[in-house]
Design a protein around this motif. Sequence first.
Motif, mmCIF file in Angstrom:
data_model
loop_
_atom_site.group_PDB
_atom_site.id
_atom_site.type_symbol
_atom_site.label_atom_id
_atom_site.label_comp_id
_atom_site.label_asym_id
_atom_site.label_seq_id
_atom_site.Cartn_x
_atom_site.Cartn_y
_atom_site.Cartn_z
ATOM 1 N N GLY A 153 -5.110 3.508 5.463
ATOM 2 C CA GLY A 153 -4.425 2.388 5.706
ATOM 3 C C GLY A 153 -5.104 1.806 6.625
ATOM 4 O O GLY A 153 -4.833 0.576 6.720
ATOM 5 N N MET A 188 0.237 -7.038 4.564
ATOM 6 C CA MET A 188 0.076 -5.874 3.757
ATOM 7 C C MET A 188 1.015 -4.984 4.699
ATOM 8 O O MET A 188 1.479 -4.893 5.780
ATOM 9 N N PRO A 206 -3.644 4.864 -2.803
ATOM 10 C CA PRO A 206 -5.408 4.394 -2.043
ATOM 11 C C PRO A 206 -5.470 5.858 -2.750
ATOM 12 O O PRO A 206 -4.618 7.026 -1.792
ATOM 13 N N ALA A 234 1.047 -1.473 -0.298
ATOM 14 C CA ALA A 234 0.129 -0.314 -0.420
ATOM 15 C C ALA A 234 0.972 1.387 -0.232
ATOM 16 O O ALA A 234 1.541 1.584 1.037
ATOM 17 N N HIS A 236 -7.407 -0.343 4.665
ATOM 18 C CA HIS A 236 -7.023 -1.576 4.020
ATOM 19 C C HIS A 236 -6.522 -2.125 4.773
ATOM 20 O O HIS A 236 -6.177 -3.616 4.759
ATOM 21 N N TRP A 244 -0.777 -4.219 -5.705
ATOM 22 C CA TRP A 244 0.006 -3.134 -5.461
ATOM 23 C C TRP A 244 -2.147 -2.176 -5.661
ATOM 24 O O TRP A 244 -2.001 -2.288 -5.817
ATOM 25 N N ARG A 245 -1.605 -0.855 -3.889
ATOM 26 C CA ARG A 245 -2.625 -0.608 -4.037
ATOM 27 C C ARG A 245 -1.787 0.897 -3.546
ATOM 28 O O ARG A 245 -0.533 1.530 -2.591
#
Length: 269
Positions: free
Chosen positions: A81, A268, A73, A18, A84, A70-71
């Motif tokens: 955070g 994550m 946001p 993230a 997720h 892969w994120r």
Amino acid sequence: LGVAAGLARQFPAQLVGAYLVPKGEYSPFATALIPPDLMAKRLDRANDAQHAAERRFREIAGATGRALEWRAPIGDPIEAGVIHSRYADLIVLGQPVREQSDFTFTAELAHATLMESGRPVLFVPYTRIEQPIGSRILIAWKDARESARAVADALPFLKDAKQVRAVAITSDAEEKLRDVLVDKQVEGFLARHEITAQVKRIEHVRHVYGCRQCERTGEQASIITAPAPKAPIPRPASTPVTISTALAPGTAPPCGPRISGSVPTSAMI
């Protein structure tokens, strides 16, 4: 990132990266005053930084052979955070570095993730650590919900550890029957998961001094309490982030990772 990749290999797990950075938004008034070419350069730098982070993630995490995601946001990074994090089995965070310019943001992110996600968090110190992690584990035990939850969440690490120690701090010099029963329950719980550990209680007593002669004669006297031992972490700085990275000397390697809070099927970072 290296720790998360190692855990993905160890447990096998999907690895999710993230990209969370401080918001650098300007007010509409400030935006109108900034020349367009400067705004374009700022956006280019932000995009370049995001793409560089993704390349690094895929390069290191891709070597694990595990599924990757892969994120990046949008919106508030702290809120994103936390949201997720709630859908991962384990959160791997780096220790906030006080000397870095983004310390306030990283500390806030770590605090929010730890306190609001409801998921176990593994803090990795910014200093170099040995791989693989978790060969020696110290359990800071207290007969409370938080300790029980943390031990249950850490079972996959405890099962793979070569050495597990559990320490409880007591303010009573005499061990009570309840303490003995609690210690045996902890040891029994771990034993049922094929984990050998013994709870050791450390006495922490602050003596109180009075005047016996004054008590007999009825005179008023001051009662003096012995000074408390110096705290390893100053009280104003004792946040979940700082406490989670503090180690008891002699029981674990310096600056080792700390887990707060299941085998990871997704992690994550």
